[in-house]
Motif scaffolding. Structure first.
Motif, PDB file in Angstrom:
ATOM      1  N   ALA A   1     -34.309  59.541  15.917  1.00  0.00           N
ATOM      2  CA  ALA A   1     -35.091  58.620  15.186  1.00  0.00           C
ATOM      3  C   ALA A   1     -33.900  57.452  14.444  1.00  0.00           C
ATOM      4  O   ALA A   1     -33.102  58.037  13.681  1.00  0.00           O
ATOM      5  N   GLU A   2     -34.180  56.167  14.753  1.00  0.00           N
ATOM      6  CA  GLU A   2     -33.354  55.199  14.236  1.00  0.00           C
ATOM      7  C   GLU A   2     -34.166  54.437  13.385  1.00  0.00           C
ATOM      8  O   GLU A   2     -35.034  53.953  13.587  1.00  0.00           O
ATOM      9  N   GLU A   3     -33.550  54.389  12.079  1.00  0.00           N
ATOM     10  CA  GLU A   3     -34.342  53.515  10.943  1.00  0.00           C
ATOM     11  C   GLU A   3     -34.023  51.973  10.786  1.00  0.00           C
ATOM     12  O   GLU A   3     -34.970  51.254  10.555  1.00  0.00           O
ATOM     13  N   THR A   4     -32.859  51.372  11.266  1.00  0.00           N
ATOM     14  CA  THR A   4     -32.881  50.140  10.721  1.00  0.00           C
ATOM     15  C   THR A   4     -32.470  49.192  12.093  1.00  0.00           C
ATOM     16  O   THR A   4     -32.080  49.642  13.369  1.00  0.00           O
ATOM     17  N   THR A   5     -32.529  47.756  11.864  1.00  0.00           N
ATOM     18  CA  THR A   5     -32.353  46.918  12.854  1.00  0.00           C
ATOM     19  C   THR A   5     -31.052  46.985  13.791  1.00  0.00           C
ATOM     20  O   THR A   5     -30.938  46.953  14.904  1.00  0.00           O
ATOM     21  N   THR A   6     -29.905  47.128  12.775  1.00  0.00           N
ATOM     22  CA  THR A   6     -28.569  47.191  13.461  1.00  0.00           C
ATOM     23  C   THR A   6     -28.610  48.445  14.407  1.00  0.00           C
ATOM     24  O   THR A   6     -28.050  48.332  15.318  1.00  0.00           O
ATOM     25  N   GLY A   7     -28.907  49.440  13.772  1.00  0.00           N
ATOM     26  CA  GLY A   7     -28.846  50.508  14.427  1.00  0.00           C
ATOM     27  C   GLY A   7     -29.803  50.687  15.817  1.00  0.00           C
ATOM     28  O   GLY A   7     -29.302  51.371  17.120  1.00  0.00           O
ATOM     29  N   VAL A   8     -30.737  50.106  15.833  1.00  0.00           N
ATOM     30  CA  VAL A   8     -31.752  49.733  16.961  1.00  0.00           C
ATOM     31  C   VAL A   8     -30.988  48.928  18.109  1.00  0.00           C
ATOM     32  O   VAL A   8     -30.679  49.058  19.348  1.00  0.00           O
ATOM     33  N   HIS A   9     -30.084  47.852  17.452  1.00  0.00           N
ATOM     34  CA  HIS A   9     -29.564  46.878  18.423  1.00  0.00           C
ATOM     35  C   HIS A   9     -28.506  47.927  19.067  1.00  0.00           C
ATOM     36  O   HIS A   9     -28.104  47.485  20.305  1.00  0.00           O
ATOM     37  N   ARG A  10     -27.780  48.483  18.307  1.00  0.00           N
ATOM     38  CA  ARG A  10     -26.728  49.224  19.048  1.00  0.00           C
ATOM     39  C   ARG A  10     -27.079  50.185  19.925  1.00  0.00           C
ATOM     40  O   ARG A  10     -26.574  50.451  21.220  1.00  0.00           O
ATOM     41  N   LEU A  11     -28.273  50.911  19.483  1.00  0.00           N
ATOM     42  CA  LEU A  11     -28.730  51.884  20.801  1.00  0.00           C
ATOM     43  C   LEU A  11     -29.231  51.048  21.899  1.00  0.00           C
ATOM     44  O   LEU A  11     -29.049  51.802  23.036  1.00  0.00           O
ATOM     45  N   ARG A  12     -29.858  50.187  21.764  1.00  0.00           N
ATOM     46  CA  ARG A  12     -30.328  49.244  22.907  1.00  0.00           C
ATOM     47  C   ARG A  12     -29.363  49.021  23.763  1.00  0.00           C
ATOM     48  O   ARG A  12     -29.222  48.867  24.955  1.00  0.00           O
ATOM     49  N   ALA A  13     -28.157  48.435  23.071  1.00  0.00           N
ATOM     50  CA  ALA A  13     -26.931  48.186  23.924  1.00  0.00           C
ATOM     51  C   ALA A  13     -26.198  49.327  24.614  1.00  0.00           C
ATOM     52  O   ALA A  13     -25.936  49.073  25.881  1.00  0.00           O
ATOM     53  N   MET A  14     -26.330  50.422  23.991  1.00  0.00           N
ATOM     54  CA  MET A  14     -25.836  51.643  24.487  1.00  0.00           C
ATOM     55  C   MET A  14     -26.749  52.058  25.846  1.00  0.00           C
ATOM     56  O   MET A  14     -26.336  52.511  26.870  1.00  0.00           O
ATOM     57  N   ASP A  15     -27.976  51.870  25.480  1.00  0.00           N
ATOM     58  CA  ASP A  15     -28.981  52.350  26.583  1.00  0.00           C
ATOM     59  C   ASP A  15     -28.719  51.376  27.949  1.00  0.00           C
ATOM     60  O   ASP A  15     -28.901  51.887  28.843  1.00  0.00           O
ATOM     61  N   ASP A  16     -28.779  49.995  27.550  1.00  0.00           N
ATOM     62  CA  ASP A  16     -28.592  49.172  28.514  1.00  0.00           C
ATOM     63  C   ASP A  16     -27.409  49.555  29.329  1.00  0.00           C
ATOM     64  O   ASP A  16     -27.267  49.347  30.672  1.00  0.00           O
ATOM     65  N   ASP A  17     -26.219  50.139  28.767  1.00  0.00           N
ATOM     66  CA  ASP A  17     -24.875  50.617  29.452  1.00  0.00           C
ATOM     67  C   ASP A  17     -25.264  51.796  30.106  1.00  0.00           C
ATOM     68  O   ASP A  17     -24.340  52.261  30.759  1.00  0.00           O
ATOM     69  N   GLY A  18     -26.274  52.528  30.181  1.00  0.00           N
ATOM     70  CA  GLY A  18     -26.730  53.830  30.630  1.00  0.00           C
ATOM     71  C   GLY A  18     -25.830  54.904  29.780  1.00  0.00           C
ATOM     72  O   GLY A  18     -25.551  56.178  30.236  1.00  0.00           O
TER      73      GLY A  18
ATOM     74  N   LEU B   1     -22.300  35.112  -3.032  1.00  0.00           N
ATOM     75  CA  LEU B   1     -22.140  35.832  -1.550  1.00  0.00           C
ATOM     76  C   LEU B   1     -22.761  37.118  -1.549  1.00  0.00           C
ATOM     77  O   LEU B   1     -21.879  38.097  -2.076  1.00  0.00           O
ATOM     78  N   ALA B   2     -23.864  37.246  -0.827  1.00  0.00           N
ATOM     79  CA  ALA B   2     -24.431  38.762  -0.564  1.00  0.00           C
ATOM     80  C   ALA B   2     -24.670  39.108   0.679  1.00  0.00           C
ATOM     81  O   ALA B   2     -25.095  38.123   1.376  1.00  0.00           O
ATOM     82  N   ASN B   3     -24.730  40.326   1.204  1.00  0.00           N
ATOM     83  CA  ASN B   3     -25.185  40.649   2.446  1.00  0.00           C
ATOM     84  C   ASN B   3     -26.247  41.492   2.448  1.00  0.00           C
ATOM     85  O   ASN B   3     -26.497  42.387   1.634  1.00  0.00           O
ATOM     86  N   ALA B   4     -27.376  41.072   3.160  1.00  0.00           N
ATOM     87  CA  ALA B   4     -28.516  42.102   3.041  1.00  0.00           C
ATOM     88  C   ALA B   4     -28.829  42.471   4.591  1.00  0.00           C
ATOM     89  O   ALA B   4     -29.963  42.711   4.960  1.00  0.00           O
ATOM     90  N   GLY B   5     -27.897  42.516   5.413  1.00  0.00           N
ATOM     91  CA  GLY B   5     -28.025  42.676   6.753  1.00  0.00           C
ATOM     92  C   GLY B   5     -27.918  44.108   7.196  1.00  0.00           C
ATOM     93  O   GLY B   5     -28.475  45.123   7.044  1.00  0.00           O
ATOM     94  N   HIS B   6     -26.458  44.319   7.357  1.00  0.00           N
ATOM     95  CA  HIS B   6     -26.235  45.675   7.330  1.00  0.00           C
ATOM     96  C   HIS B   6     -24.582  46.239   7.000  1.00  0.00           C
ATOM     97  O   HIS B   6     -24.493  46.309   5.924  1.00  0.00           O
ATOM     98  N   PHE B   7     -23.929  46.112   8.091  1.00  0.00           N
ATOM     99  CA  PHE B   7     -22.331  46.427   7.713  1.00  0.00           C
ATOM    100  C   PHE B   7     -21.762  45.194   7.031  1.00  0.00           C
ATOM    101  O   PHE B   7     -22.039  44.217   6.995  1.00  0.00           O
ATOM    102  N   ASP B   8     -20.484  45.711   6.481  1.00  0.00           N
ATOM    103  CA  ASP B   8     -19.913  44.614   5.530  1.00  0.00           C
ATOM    104  C   ASP B   8     -18.747  43.687   6.425  1.00  0.00           C
ATOM    105  O   ASP B   8     -17.716  43.767   6.001  1.00  0.00           O
ATOM    106  N   ILE B   9     -19.605  43.118   7.326  1.00  0.00           N
ATOM    107  CA  ILE B   9     -18.459  42.320   8.403  1.00  0.00           C
ATOM    108  C   ILE B   9     -19.456  40.979   8.342  1.00  0.00           C
ATOM    109  O   ILE B   9     -19.216  39.971   9.157  1.00  0.00           O
ATOM    110  N   GLU B  10     -20.527  40.937   7.753  1.00  0.00           N
ATOM    111  CA  GLU B  10     -21.332  39.538   7.849  1.00  0.00           C
ATOM    112  C   GLU B  10     -20.622  38.479   7.097  1.00  0.00           C
ATOM    113  O   GLU B  10     -20.447  37.242   7.542  1.00  0.00           O
ATOM    114  N   ILE B  11     -19.932  38.651   5.884  1.00  0.00           N
ATOM    115  CA  ILE B  11     -19.087  37.893   5.294  1.00  0.00           C
ATOM    116  C   ILE B  11     -17.661  38.251   5.845  1.00  0.00           C
ATOM    117  O   ILE B  11     -17.213  39.189   5.539  1.00  0.00           O
TER     118      ILE B  11
END
Length: 427
Positions: free
Chosen positions: A155-172, A297-307
Motif C-alpha cells: 500500500a502506498e500513502e502519498t502522491t509522489t509514491g503513487v506517481h513513481r509506482l505508476r511509472a514503474m508499472d507502465d514500464d512493466g 521558501l517551503a516545500n509541501a510536496g515530497h522530496f527535497d528537490i522542489e526548490i
C-alpha cells in the motif's frame, strides 16, 4: 543485508523516551475514532496473523497508532522513516518496546544510515509493504528481488509514491500488487486538501512567527495539496498566486479567483512560496534572482528537490541559521532568501512540525489498515501492478467516521437504486 540497529539500541535515556512517546501516542489515539474501532476489530479477529509488514513511513504519534493496530491484528512489523527529519525518536522508541514491532527510525540520519535502516526492515522478509514515497518497494525490486515471490502486496500513502509506482508499472517493472491509497477519496479529499493545507501553513507560521495577512503566498502546483494550501492561505487573508504546468488545473485556479502566472513572474512579487508538486526544480536559479529580500521558501510536496537548493547555495555569498528550522541565504546584493526545513516537507521536517491534524490522519491510516487486511484476505485476486482501493473499503472507513461523529445520512430506496443502475429509463 545491513546490520543497522533498532532505535532501542541507539538512544540514551531510553525509558524516558518511551514514556514520552507513549504519551504522544495516547493523546493522538483519543482523537482517532476510526483506528479505535479498527483496533477492536483487529484485536478480536487477528486478520493479519502470520504476516510480516515492512513499513517506511513518517514515524510520529499518529503513524505509531497505525503500526500498533497492525500488530494487534497479528502481524510482526518492522518500520523505519521515509524522511530523515520527520521521525520523533521518542515515538520510535515507544514502538520498539512492543514485542511485535521493531523500529529502526531515527531523526536526523544521513543518507547512508537512512538506506541502511530500510535494508534492516527488508531483512525481516516482509510479506506486505506499506510505503510513503515508494522507497521500500524500490529497494526490494532493485536489491532484493528474491523476496518478491513471497510478498502478497503493498500500500502506498502519498502522491509522489503513487506517481513513481505508476511509472514503474507502465514500464512493466512492478512485480506485485500495490494499492494507491493516496488516490482514494477518503485520503485525497481530506489528507491532501485539509491536512496539507492546515499543517503546512501552521508550521510555517509557527516556525517564522510571521502572519499571512496581506502577504502574497505563491503556491507551486494546483493538485489536491495545492488546492488545500491555496484555500487555507486565502482564509488567512493572504493574496494567493498559483503557478501550474497543467492547463486545466491552471484554469481551475483562475476560475476559483486566484491569480495564475509563471513562477518567474510570481517570484518578483511573492512573500511566501510553498511548492506542492512532488516534482523537481519548481523554484530555480532564475526565480531566486527575482525574489524579494526576506522571501520564505517551503516545500509541501515530497522530496527535497522542489526548490533547487544547490543553485541557491551557489548564488549565496553567505548562509546561516536565521531561526530554528530557517536557513538564510544571503545574495550578493544583500537580499536574504529563507528556506524552511532544509527544503524537506515543511509540515514534518521543521523542528516544531507535528504533521497533519490527528483527525485527518485517522482517515488515511484507516484506509491503510483495511487495505492491508484486504491483501491478506484476497491478495491472490490482484495481479502485479497499481490498484485503486476497492470502493467498499473506502465507504467502510467513511461510515465508521460518520458514526463516530454522530452524523446520519439517507439511504437509497430500492426504486432509486434500480433507477441509477438502469440504462433503459428515460424521462
Amino acid at each position: 543485508m545491513s546490520a543497522y540497529p533498532p532505535i532501542g539500541e541507539q538512544l540514551d535515556d531510553l525509558e524516558d523516551a518511551r514514556t514520552e512517546g507513549r504519551r504522544k501516542m495516547d493523546w493522538a489515539l483519543q482523537h482517532m475514532p476510526i483506528l479505535q474501532e479498527l483496533r477492536e476489530q483487529f484485536r478480536e479477529s487477528k486478520p493479519l496473523e502470520g504476516q510480516t509488514l515492512g513499513m517506511a513511513m513518517h514515524v510520529e504519534a499518529k503513524t505509531a497508532n497505525l503500526v500498533e493496530l497492525l500488530a494487534l491484528g497479528g502481524a510482526e512489523v518492522a518500520i523505519t522513516g521515509c524522511n530523515p527529519l520527520s521521525t520523533h525518536d521518542d515515538v520510535s522508541a515507544a514502538l520498539d518496546a512492543n514485542d511485535h514491532i521493531t523500529s529502526y527510525a531515527k531523526r536526523g540520519v544521513g543518507d547512508d544510515d537512512y538506506y541502511a535502516a530500510i535494508e534492516s526492515v527488508v531483512s525481516h522478509d516482509p510479506t506486505i509493504t506499506v510505503d510513503d514515497g515508494m522507497d521500500m518497494v524500490y529497494a526490494i525490486h532493485e536489491d532484493y528481488p528474491e523476496l518478491i515471490d513471497t510478498i502478497v502486496g503493498g500500500a502506498e500513502e502519498t502522491t509522489t509514491g503513487v506517481h513513481r509506482l505508476r511509472a514503474m508499472d507502465d514500464d512493466g517493472e512492478l512485480k506485485y500488487p500495490v494499492f494507491a491509497v493516496n488516490d482514494t477519496p477518503m485520503k485525497r479529499l481530506f489528507d491532501n486538501v485539509h491536512g496539507t493545507g492546515e499543517s503546512s501553513l501552521s508550521t510555517i507560521a509557527m516556525t517564522t512567527n510571521l502572519s499571512y495577512a496581506g502577504k502574497n503566498v505563491v503556491v507551486g502546483g494546483y493538485g489536491y495539496c495545492g488546492k488545500g494550501v491555496a484555500k487555507k492561505a486565502a482564509g488567512q487573508n493572504a493574496n494567493v498566486i498559483v503557478t501550474e504546468v497543467e492547463p486545466r488545473r491552471a484554469l481551475e485556479a483562475h476560475m476559483e479567483g486566484y491569480d495564475v502566472m509563471p513562477m518567474n513572474e510570481a517570484a518578483e512579487v511573492g512573500d511566501v512560496f510553498v511548492t506542492t508538486t512532488g516534482n523537481r526544480d519548481v523554484i530555480t536559479r532564475e526565480d531566486f534572482a527575482e525574489m524579494k529580500d526576506g522571501a520564505l521558501l517551503a516545500n509541501a510536496g515530497h522530496f527535497d528537490i522542489e526548490i533547487d537548493l544547490d543553485a541557491l547555495s551557489d548564488l549565496a555569498v553567505d548562509e546561516y541559521e536565521a531561526r530554528d528550522g530557517v536557513r538564510a541565504y544571503e545574495m550578493a546584493d544583500g537580499r536574504r532568501l529563507n528556506v524552511l526545513a532544509e527544503g524537506r516537507l515543511v509540515n514534518l521536517a521543521s523542528p516544531i512540525a507535528l504533521g497533519h491534524p490527528v483527525e485527518v490522519m485517522d482517515q488515511s491510516f484507516g484506509i491503510q489498515a483495511v487495505c492491508v487486511r484486504e491483501l491478506v484476505e484476497h491478495g491472490d485476486e490482484y495481479d502485479a501492478g497499481v490498484h485503486d482501493v476497492p470502493d467498499e473499503l473506502d465507504r467502510e472507513v467513511a461510515e465508521i467516521k460518520l458514526d463516530a461523529e454522530g452524523v446520519e445520512i439517507d439511504s437509497l430506496t430500492d426504486a432509486q437504486a434500480e433507477y441509477m443502475d438502469s440504462w433503459s429509463h428515460g424521462t
